[in-house]
Write a protein that holds these residues in place. Structure first.
Motif, short mmCIF file in Angstrom:
data_model
loop_
_atom_site.label_atom_id
_atom_site.label_comp_id
_atom_site.label_asym_id
_atom_site.label_seq_id
_atom_site.Cartn_x
_atom_site.Cartn_y
_atom_site.Cartn_z
N ASN A 142 40.28 42.50 62.14
CA ASN A 142 38.87 42.76 61.87
C ASN A 142 38.67 43.56 60.58
OD1 ASN A 142 36.16 42.56 62.46
ND2 ASN A 142 36.11 44.41 63.71
N ILE A 143 39.36 43.10 59.53
CA ILE A 143 39.33 43.82 58.24
C ILE A 143 38.28 43.22 57.32
CG2 ILE A 143 40.68 44.21 56.12
CD1 ILE A 143 43.12 44.66 57.89
N ASP A 144 37.49 44.09 56.73
CA ASP A 144 36.46 43.69 55.78
C ASP A 144 37.05 43.84 54.37
OD1 ASP A 144 33.95 42.85 55.06
OD2 ASP A 144 33.14 44.89 54.92
N ILE A 145 37.11 42.76 53.62
CA ILE A 145 37.78 42.81 52.30
C ILE A 145 36.75 42.82 51.17
CG2 ILE A 145 39.44 41.71 50.77
CD1 ILE A 145 40.80 40.49 53.17
N PRO A 146 36.80 43.83 50.28
CA PRO A 146 35.84 43.88 49.17
C PRO A 146 36.10 42.77 48.13
CG PRO A 146 36.89 46.03 49.53
CD PRO A 146 37.67 45.02 50.30
N TYR A 147 35.03 42.40 47.44
CA TYR A 147 35.11 41.43 46.34
C TYR A 147 35.82 42.10 45.16
CZ TYR A 147 33.50 38.13 42.75
OH TYR A 147 33.45 37.22 41.73
N TRP A 148 36.64 41.36 44.43
CA TRP A 148 37.50 41.97 43.40
C TRP A 148 36.72 42.75 42.34
CZ3 TRP A 148 37.40 40.90 38.15
CH2 TRP A 148 36.75 39.73 37.74
N ARG A 149 35.57 42.23 41.94
CA ARG A 149 34.83 42.89 40.86
C ARG A 149 34.23 44.24 41.33
NH1 ARG A 149 32.45 40.98 35.67
NH2 ARG A 149 31.07 42.69 35.09
N ASP A 150 33.79 44.28 42.59
CA ASP A 150 33.26 45.53 43.14
C ASP A 150 34.34 46.61 43.16
OD1 ASP A 150 30.86 44.21 43.52
OD2 ASP A 150 31.27 43.72 45.62
N SER A 151 35.55 46.21 43.55
CA SER A 151 36.66 47.16 43.58
C SER A 151 37.06 47.60 42.18
CB SER A 151 37.85 46.55 44.32
OG SER A 151 37.54 46.43 45.69
N LEU A 152 36.97 46.67 41.23
CA LEU A 152 37.29 47.01 39.84
C LEU A 152 36.31 48.07 39.31
CD1 LEU A 152 38.92 46.54 37.25
CD2 LEU A 152 37.40 44.61 36.73
N VAL A 153 35.03 47.92 39.65
CA VAL A 153 34.01 48.90 39.26
C VAL A 153 34.40 50.29 39.79
CG1 VAL A 153 31.60 49.63 39.61
CG2 VAL A 153 32.11 47.24 39.06
N GLU A 154 34.80 50.33 41.06
CA GLU A 154 35.19 51.58 41.71
C GLU A 154 36.42 52.20 41.02
OE1 GLU A 154 35.51 54.85 44.03
OE2 GLU A 154 33.77 53.52 43.81
N CYS A 155 37.42 51.37 40.72
CA CYS A 155 38.64 51.86 40.07
C CYS A 155 38.34 52.45 38.70
CB CYS A 155 39.66 50.72 39.95
SG CYS A 155 41.17 51.25 39.10
N ILE A 156 37.53 51.76 37.92
CA ILE A 156 37.21 52.25 36.56
C ILE A 156 36.42 53.56 36.64
CG2 ILE A 156 35.88 51.71 34.46
CD1 ILE A 156 36.99 48.80 34.76
N LYS A 157 35.57 53.66 37.65
CA LYS A 157 34.84 54.91 37.90
C LYS A 157 35.85 56.06 38.14
CE LYS A 157 31.76 54.55 41.18
NZ LYS A 157 30.82 54.63 42.28
N GLN A 158 36.88 55.78 38.94
CA GLN A 158 37.89 56.80 39.24
C GLN A 158 38.71 57.16 38.00
OE1 GLN A 158 38.04 58.52 42.05
NE2 GLN A 158 36.43 57.26 42.93
N ILE A 159 39.04 56.14 37.19
CA ILE A 159 39.81 56.39 35.96
C ILE A 159 38.99 57.28 35.01
CG2 ILE A 159 40.73 55.30 33.85
CD1 ILE A 159 41.58 52.91 35.68
N ASN A 160 37.69 57.00 34.92
CA ASN A 160 36.82 57.79 34.02
C ASN A 160 36.62 59.23 34.47
OD1 ASN A 160 36.55 55.65 32.30
ND2 ASN A 160 34.64 54.91 33.19
N LYS A 161 36.85 59.48 35.76
CA LYS A 161 36.75 60.86 36.27
C LYS A 161 37.80 61.74 35.63
CE LYS A 161 34.63 60.59 40.84
NZ LYS A 161 34.86 60.54 42.28
#
Length: 285
Positions: A266-285
């Motif tokens: 019952n795993i919900d998998i994020p769309y690749w681009r949404d996760s990429l947005v999140e990762c770049i946000k973390q890198i910019n922190k």
């Protein structure tokens, strides 16, 4: 949650598991230093597991330098196959369940179709072959195993395609990126969450599972998205793989079918681009 031990804790996925464990409030988890959890030391692994008594072991240790593996065959084989066998044997001795991370590169990837877990694995490079042999070693040694194949792993940690592109994009005006290799990027934080979801389920639906983010893209489109999201001004030119020859051949199309992992856990998998947005946000922190 049951006690968990992570092998290969210093690598990209290991670091993501550490972050996600903190976020999820998982405290019964051990991240031993590399010298205390050397995957090539069978006796050392048995001692470690016998001392720690984990219910689950997550194996993130792998030889992943795809092109170098063509020259360093013995080392790739030692880590990806023999090391996996050592760990499976240690898990068997300590009655632990193993979550072993593998790759989409076990497939030839020469036809446009979603790859299912039971499709024929036919690696076309040394890295893929040693990872497939590692899967076989785990499966034949230890019944209590989850093998999770993933693809195009990236995160804010360690070296990966996203961080390389951000670095090159800041240094250059123009980049040539391969457009005829298609797959799915996977944010290692999402994979870490999925691994903990599997463990939390206490399921014994052992076997092979596919996990990447949702969607399909090429390296060219992936790079373009990285620059768009990070607002990096760089011209990206699509080129065929033949224009950028590498030692190891890559699958042309390796998009995995993830319905098995989604329905079983019952795993919900994020769309690749949404996760990429999140990762770049973390890198910019």
């Amino acid at each position: 949650m049951d006690k968990i031990l992570v092998i290969g804790a210093g690598g990209q996925l290991g670091q993501c598991l550490k972050v996600v464990a903190e976020r999820r409030g998982i405290t019964e988890i051990v991240f031993p230093a590399e010298q205390d959890a050397n995957i090539l030391n069978a006796a050392g692994l048995k001692d470690l597991l016998s001392k720690e008594q984990p219910v689950y072991v997550i194996n993130c240790a792998a030889y992943t330098a795809v092109d170098k593996a063509e020259d360093e065959v013995d080392l790739a084989k030692a880590i990806n196959e023999t090391g996996a066998a050592h760990l499976a044997a240690a898990c068997l001795a300590s009655n632990s369940t193993l979550v072993h991370v593998s790759t989409d590169f076990v497939f030839k990837g020469n036809e446009v179709k979603l790859l299912k877990e039971d499709d024929q694995a036919e690696p076309i490079n040394v890295y893929g072959l040693t990872k497939l042999d590692g899967e076989k070693a785990v499966a034949s040694t230890l019944p209590a195993h989850f093998i999770i194949r993933t693809s195009w792993l990236y995160s804010e940690y360690a070296n990966n395609f996203v961080k390389t592109m951000l670095k090159l994009g800041a240094e250059r005006d123009e980049l040539n990126i391969i457009a005829d290799q298609v797959g799915t990027p996977t944010y290692a934080i999402d994979l870490a969450n999925a691994i903990f979801d599997i463990i939390a389920s206490s399921s014994n639906a052992y076997g092979i599972y596919h996990y990447s983010n949702e969607g399909v893209t090429s390296w060219f489109d992936f790079a373009t998205a990285i620059f768009n999201i990070s607002e990096t001004a760089v011209k990206v030119n699509p080129i065929p793989g033949s224009a950028y020859p590498t030692k190891a051949t890559r699958p042309a199309f390796s998009v995995m079918d993830k319905s098995k992992i989604k329905t079983t856990f019952n795993i919900d998998i994020p769309y690749w681009r949404d996760s990429l947005v999140e990762c770049i946000k973390q890198i910019n922190k």
